[in-house]
Scaffold this active site. Structure first.
Site, mmCIF file in Angstrom:
data_model
loop_
_atom_site.group_PDB
_atom_site.id
_atom_site.type_symbol
_atom_site.label_atom_id
_atom_site.label_comp_id
_atom_site.label_asym_id
_atom_site.label_seq_id
_atom_site.Cartn_x
_atom_site.Cartn_y
_atom_site.Cartn_z
ATOM 1 N N ASN A 7 0.859 -1.190 0.000
ATOM 2 C CA ASN A 7 0.000 0.000 0.000
ATOM 3 C C ASN A 7 0.898 1.244 0.000
ATOM 4 O O ASN A 7 1.429 1.624 1.028
ATOM 5 C CB ASN A 7 -0.902 -0.023 1.248
ATOM 6 C CG ASN A 7 -1.756 1.225 1.369
ATOM 7 O OD1 ASN A 7 -1.850 2.018 0.430
ATOM 8 N ND2 ASN A 7 -2.381 1.406 2.525
ATOM 9 N N TRP A 8 1.021 1.855 -1.166
ATOM 10 C CA TRP A 8 1.897 3.035 -1.286
ATOM 11 C C TRP A 8 1.313 4.255 -0.592
ATOM 12 O O TRP A 8 2.013 5.246 -0.385
ATOM 13 C CB TRP A 8 2.099 3.392 -2.759
ATOM 14 C CG TRP A 8 3.035 2.510 -3.512
ATOM 15 C CD1 TRP A 8 3.449 1.248 -3.170
ATOM 16 C CD2 TRP A 8 3.658 2.808 -4.758
ATOM 17 N NE1 TRP A 8 4.285 0.755 -4.133
ATOM 18 C CE2 TRP A 8 4.438 1.697 -5.124
ATOM 19 C CE3 TRP A 8 3.633 3.908 -5.607
ATOM 20 C CZ2 TRP A 8 5.187 1.651 -6.292
ATOM 21 C CZ3 TRP A 8 4.378 3.866 -6.783
ATOM 22 C CH2 TRP A 8 5.147 2.745 -7.104
ATOM 23 N N LYS A 9 0.008 4.213 -0.309
ATOM 24 C CA LYS A 9 -0.701 5.417 0.175
ATOM 25 C C LYS A 9 -0.450 6.549 -0.829
ATOM 26 O O LYS A 9 -0.305 6.283 -2.018
ATOM 27 C CB LYS A 9 -0.275 5.775 1.594
ATOM 28 C CG LYS A 9 -0.352 4.570 2.537
ATOM 29 C CD LYS A 9 -0.340 4.905 3.980
ATOM 30 C CE LYS A 9 -0.438 3.616 4.799
ATOM 31 N NZ LYS A 9 -0.525 3.845 6.221
ATOM 32 N N HIS A 86 -9.888 1.397 4.258
ATOM 33 C CA HIS A 86 -8.642 1.592 5.000
ATOM 34 C C HIS A 86 -8.912 2.572 6.138
ATOM 35 O O HIS A 86 -9.717 3.497 5.997
ATOM 36 C CB HIS A 86 -7.537 2.120 4.077
ATOM 37 C CG HIS A 86 -6.195 2.141 4.753
ATOM 38 N ND1 HIS A 86 -5.818 3.159 5.606
ATOM 39 C CD2 HIS A 86 -5.176 1.257 4.734
ATOM 40 C CE1 HIS A 86 -4.602 2.885 6.072
ATOM 41 N NE2 HIS A 86 -4.188 1.737 5.561
ATOM 42 N N GLU A 88 -7.412 5.041 7.201
ATOM 43 C CA GLU A 88 -7.248 6.467 6.853
ATOM 44 C C GLU A 88 -8.475 6.984 6.119
ATOM 45 O O GLU A 88 -8.846 8.152 6.251
ATOM 46 C CB GLU A 88 -5.951 6.653 6.038
ATOM 47 C CG GLU A 88 -4.723 6.551 6.938
ATOM 48 C CD GLU A 88 -3.507 5.907 6.299
ATOM 49 O OE1 GLU A 88 -3.424 5.856 5.069
ATOM 50 O OE2 GLU A 88 -2.630 5.426 7.064
ATOM 51 N N GLU A 152 -6.078 -4.576 10.473
ATOM 52 C CA GLU A 152 -5.046 -3.567 10.714
ATOM 53 C C GLU A 152 -5.416 -2.749 11.953
ATOM 54 O O GLU A 152 -6.182 -1.781 11.854
ATOM 55 C CB GLU A 152 -4.941 -2.607 9.522
ATOM 56 C CG GLU A 152 -4.550 -3.264 8.225
ATOM 57 C CD GLU A 152 -3.901 -2.259 7.270
ATOM 58 O OE1 GLU A 152 -2.713 -2.412 6.989
ATOM 59 O OE2 GLU A 152 -4.580 -1.313 6.845
ATOM 60 N N GLY A 158 1.761 2.731 11.156
ATOM 61 C CA GLY A 158 2.701 3.845 11.152
ATOM 62 C C GLY A 158 3.371 4.114 12.488
ATOM 63 O O GLY A 158 4.001 5.153 12.667
ATOM 64 N N SER A 188 2.778 -1.714 10.659
ATOM 65 C CA SER A 188 4.200 -1.733 11.006
ATOM 66 C C SER A 188 4.923 -3.030 10.653
ATOM 67 O O SER A 188 5.832 -3.452 11.367
ATOM 68 C CB SER A 188 4.390 -1.403 12.492
ATOM 69 O OG SER A 188 3.968 -0.082 12.751
HETATM 70 P P1 PGA Z 1 2.403 0.676 7.871
HETATM 71 O O1 PGA Z 1 0.966 0.925 7.181
HETATM 72 O O2 PGA Z 1 2.913 -0.630 7.342
HETATM 73 O O3 PGA Z 1 3.230 1.840 7.421
HETATM 74 O O4 PGA Z 1 2.187 0.657 9.338
HETATM 75 C C1 PGA Z 1 0.082 -0.137 6.949
HETATM 76 C C2 PGA Z 1 -1.192 0.343 6.352
HETATM 77 O O5 PGA Z 1 -1.668 1.446 6.686
HETATM 78 O O6 PGA Z 1 -1.782 -0.354 5.493
#
Ligand code: PGA
Length: 227
Positions: A7-9, A86, A88, A152, A158, A188
């Site tokens: 997931n590049w975001k 997700h 976010e 998640e 993060g 993470s």
């Molecule tokens: P992270 O993000 O691996 O940077 O913790 C995971 C995600 O949000 O899918």
């Protein structure tokens, strides 16, 4: 076969995407590698040997929805997976379980594989079962045949704080008792912890944020879990 999802975001640019594809094309795996770049970069993945996913989509396939992206178009661009819900999207963009269910329905109609993210917040940790049950409640009546459930925990995304192996195992076991779909873990994940988490019983793969933002570190994870 398990899943390794990058997931590049909202990261990367045209040049970065070209290089990433080139470098990833040298890597093969017995597992399903799914790369999810931002929408405008999807075109750069035309010659990628791995699977392509989007990070979100509209609940409708076309129409007057300014600024939204059609799942039909994602399919045309070569996506076979779409991440929905997700954390976010849920927290920053206020998406609800009802919104996510709607997106799920259109993806199923279009035969795109939904990757549905769920997870509890830090202050909900004591009640994770209740929170996850609520988030998956609509799935009881859904056709989950092509879906992946991505667990998640928000407090782990993060932060470099990860649940214990037992905690992840307990959640995965609980989810599997409720729904019939593969369950991946995200939060993470990096090259040092990937292998341990990948091999937890009932865990069917990993959803990786930061550690997928260079082909080098993503490739390292792929190698780690392969060994
Ligand atoms: P992270 O993000 O691996 O940077 O913790 C995971 C995600 O949000 O899918």
């Amino acid at each position: 076969m398990k899943f390794l999802i990058a997931n590049w975001k909202m990261n990367g640019d045209l040049h970065f995407a070209e290089q990433y594809v080139q470098e990833m094309n040298d890597i093969s795996s017995e597992h399903e590698i799914i790369i999810c770049p931002p929408f405008p970069l999807l075109l750069k993945f035309k010659d990628c040997v791995h699977s392509l996913g989007a990070q979100n989509c509209c609940f409708a396939s076309d129409g007057a929805f300014t600024g939204e992206v059609s799942p039909n178009l994602l399919k045309e661009l070569g996506c076979t997976y779409v991440i929905i819900g997700h954390s976010e999207r849920r927290t920053i963009f206020h998406e609800t379980d009802a919104d996510i269910e709607q997106k799920f329905k259109i993806l199923s109609e279009l035969k795109l594989n939904p990757i549905v993210c769920i997870g509890e917040k830090e202050n909900e940790r004591d009640n994770w079962k209740g929170i996850l049950s609520k988030q998956i409640s609509w799935m009881q009546n859904a056709n989950l045949e092509n879906a992946i459930i991505a667990y998640e925990p928000l407090w782990s995304i993060g932060t470099n704080i990860i649940p214990t192996t037992n905690e992840i195992s307990e959640v995965a076991k609980f989810l599997k008792s409720q729904i019939d779909a593969p369950v991946t873990y995200g939060g993470s994940v990096n090259a040092s912890n990937a292998c341990t988490i990948f091999n937890i019983p009932n865990i069917d793969g990993l959803l990786i944020g930061r550690a997928s933002w260079t082909s080098k570190s993503f490739a390292e994870i792929i190698r780690e879990v392969e060994e």
